[in-house]
Design a protein around this motif. Structure first.
Motif, short mmCIF file in Angstrom:
data_model
loop_
_atom_site.label_atom_id
_atom_site.label_comp_id
_atom_site.label_asym_id
_atom_site.label_seq_id
_atom_site.Cartn_x
_atom_site.Cartn_y
_atom_site.Cartn_z
N LEU A 91 0.85 -1.20 0.00
CA LEU A 91 0.00 0.00 0.00
C LEU A 91 0.89 1.25 0.00
N MET A 129 -6.20 -10.24 5.50
CA MET A 129 -7.37 -9.36 5.69
C MET A 129 -8.61 -10.20 5.90
N LYS A 130 -9.32 -9.96 6.96
CA LYS A 130 -10.57 -10.68 7.16
C LYS A 130 -11.58 -10.23 6.13
N ALA A 131 -12.35 -11.16 5.62
CA ALA A 131 -13.40 -10.79 4.67
C ALA A 131 -14.65 -10.35 5.40
N MET A 169 7.74 5.20 -11.04
CA MET A 169 6.51 5.18 -10.24
C MET A 169 5.50 4.17 -10.82
N ARG A 170 5.35 4.17 -12.13
CA ARG A 170 4.38 3.27 -12.77
C ARG A 170 4.74 1.81 -12.48
N TRP A 184 -0.24 -6.51 -3.41
CA TRP A 184 -1.40 -6.30 -2.54
C TRP A 184 -2.44 -7.40 -2.73
N PHE A 185 -2.75 -7.71 -3.98
CA PHE A 185 -3.81 -8.70 -4.21
C PHE A 185 -3.36 -10.13 -3.88
N MET A 239 4.11 1.03 -8.82
CA MET A 239 2.67 0.93 -8.52
C MET A 239 2.10 -0.39 -9.02
N LEU A 240 2.58 -0.84 -10.18
CA LEU A 240 2.07 -2.11 -10.73
C LEU A 240 2.52 -3.28 -9.86
N ALA A 251 0.54 -3.25 -6.72
CA ALA A 251 -0.84 -3.72 -6.92
C ALA A 251 -0.88 -5.25 -6.90
N ALA A 294 -3.21 -9.58 0.51
CA ALA A 294 -4.41 -9.16 1.26
C ALA A 294 -5.32 -10.33 1.66
N PRO A 295 -5.59 -11.29 0.75
CA PRO A 295 -6.49 -12.39 1.15
C PRO A 295 -5.91 -13.24 2.29
N THR A 336 2.07 1.97 -3.26
CA THR A 336 1.07 2.55 -4.16
C THR A 336 0.99 4.07 -4.01
N ILE A 337 1.26 4.55 -2.81
CA ILE A 337 1.01 5.98 -2.56
C ILE A 337 2.32 6.80 -2.44
#
Lengths: 470, 55
Positions: B13, B52-54, B33-34, B44-45, B37-38, B41, B48-49, B16-17
């Motif tokens: 994250l 991170m609780k759903a 930066m591009r 993160w995906f 960021m890619l 991303a 995160a699963p 990303t910022i």
């Protein structure tokens, strides 16, 4: 409660397992965390990439965007907290069952038709936005991008892009969308940061952090200005009128332990409908100032986001469109299935998806999003006013609560008149006199509530006379 | 495992910022930066699963 489950509840998804026709029991109540995450995710959608730039195209000034959005979103949160969440926690029933008890089973069918069609057009706009991102992966000119003034498909490649994206969304919705809903849940914080990233890059390129100056239109405030401060306030207040004032979120908030869960809507409003809209607006400001793009023609979201942050941004546009269009197609399918209960859910979802794709092919829906969401609210918010009268004022006014249930009616004519008369007048004002659609949900809802109270009083008196006469 | 995924996820994250912020103050070229960021991303995906609780 997962996002998928919350969304599914909203569409009456799990027949027989999610308390569709009974009060939600204590054991099924959920804490506030689920609602904060859900609202943050649901209101950071692909369409936010359209709405911010459309404000710029309509000539909204800095004060309108910074203070108008603040006020409008605050009013939306207060509506969720003090109307929707209160009724949801008192009754703990879905919108559909609440409506059935007031309006009768057959009238809910009419509501489902209106709801389903409007959902389809909304999902169609999301398909349009996603198609602008997918087009960026092909050589320049392969997929001709629509402008803000486009109403018709821009070419065969555009139609193929929309059919491919909409078809994929529909297939996933037909199989159930829990995976996509989970992706949406995980994507929410990342998507929000991508919006902010777009704004940061734009500010760097424009070599200023003076957002006020950037959001001030460069042209003279005159003929091109289509939206005022009040227009921005009303738009941001009522763009989700169907959900708060229209009570669609009863189906979600009935699981809340306390009405204070209504505050969770602020996550969606202030992240998605405030920060994200302003960030997206800055993208078009850059293209207007640096590339001399005509603001009224605008620039498609895919091109602007790709230019700002590259493929991560394109992924954001697609995922944001996908994760919100998918449950919308699913809900539209459920609404259609509600009209024809014998229709399998998958067939109903396929029907809904086909309508969505047809709507997505025509950029008119996405490019007129500022008007469309106002119409959406104007048609559905009055239903909420009837529920508000039934909940808060029925006993004080001496009218029956849940009259269809208590009198055994399948079709409450009082509700039809109270709903459709104000909506008909409002649509006349919008289409004949050009009144901005976001000004209409509140007066329509108030008129509907008053009409319902007066006509119900007459209906109750007549019913009492009949009972007294034997 | 969850803690590692969480740390990597939060770092993505940041990935990303922070790069766009650096681009804003002209401390990083846009091409870098591009790419960052890619990568962020994708990271993160993937992570995160796991943590991170759903709910």
């Amino acid at each position: 409660m997962t996002t998928a489950e919350v969304s599914a509840d909203a569409g009456e998804a799990k027949a027989g397992s999610e308390y569709e026709r009974e009060r939600v029991p204590e054991k099924a109540l959920k804490g506030p965390t689920a609602f904060w995450g859900m609202y943050a995710g649901e209101h950071t959608a692909g369409t936010e990439f359209m709405i911010g730039p459309l404000f710029v195209a309509w000539g909204a000034d800095a004060a309108s965007l910074i203070f108008g959005l603040l006020i409008g979103n605050l009013l939306a949160v207060l509506t969720w907290r003090y109307l929707t969440a209160v009724i949801a926690c008192d009754n703990r029933l879905t919108l559909y069952y609440t409506m059935e008890r007031i309006a009768g089973r057959h009238l809910v069918t009419l509501y489902n038709l209106a709801n389903g069609l409007l959902f389809c057009f909304l999902a169609g706009a999301m398909i349009t936005v996603s198609a602008t991102a997918v087009g960026q992966f092909f050589p320049e000119g392969t997929v001709k991008m629509p402008t803000f003034e486009s109403t018709m498909p821009t070419g065969v490649a555009w139609i193929i892009a929309c059919v491919a994206i909409g078809g994929a969304m529909t297939v996933v919705a037909m199989r159930g969308y829990s995976v996509v809903a989970k992706v949406g849940h995980f994507a929410a914080p990342w998507m929000f940061l991508v919006f902010v990233a777009c704004a940061l890059v734009t500010l760097g390129r424009l070599e200023t952090t003076d957002i006020w100056a950037l959001l001030t239109p460069t042209t003279e405030p005159a003929a091109d200005k289509k939206i005022s401060f009040l227009g921005v306030v009303c738009f941001s207040w009522f763009c989700n009128a169907a959900m708060h004032l229209g009570m669609a979120d009863l189906s979600v908030l009935r699981f809340a332990k306390k009405p204070s869960a209504g505050w969770a809507s602020s996550a969606g409003m202030f992240l998605g409908h405030y920060v994200a809209w302003i960030c997206a607006a800055l993208l078009l400001v850059y293209w207007v100032r640096v590339h001399d793009v005509d603001p009224s023609q605008g620039k498609d979201p895919g091109t602007m986001v790709n230019d700002a942050v590259g493929w991560a941004g394109l992924a954001c546009v697609v995922i944001a469109g996908w994760t919100t269009a998918n449950p919308t197609i699913y809900r539209a399918g459920l609404a259609f299935q509600g009209m024809v209960p014998s229709m399998p859910r998958q067939a109903a979802t396929l029907l809904a998806g086909t309508v969505c794709i047809a709507a997505g092919i025509f950029p008119a829906f996405a490019m007129n999003l500022l008007s469309f969401v106002g119409i959406y609210g104007t048609v559905l918010a009055p239903v909420g006013a009837i529920i508000i009268v039934d909940h808060f004022f029925a006993e004080r006014l001496g009218i029956r609560r849940s009259p269809a249930a208590s009198l055994g009616m399948n079709f409450n004519g009082v509700v039809v008149l109270s709903w459709l008369l104000p909506v008909g007048v409002a649509m006349g004002l919008h289409y004949s006199l050009g009144v901005f659609a976001s000004y209409l949900p509140l007066p329509s809802a108030v008129a509907c509530g008053v009409l319902y109270a007066v006509l119900s009083k007459m209906q109750s008196a007549a019913a009492d006379r009949r009972l007294a006469a034997g | 495992m969850k803690q590692i995924a969480m740390i990597v996820g939060l770092a993505s994250l940041a990935g990303t910022i922070v790069p766009p912020a650096l681009v804003m103050v002209k401390m990083m070229p846009e091409s870098t930066m591009r790419t960052m960021m890619l990568i962020s991303a994708i990271t993160w995906f993937v992570t995160a699963p796991v943590w991170m609780k759903a709910e």
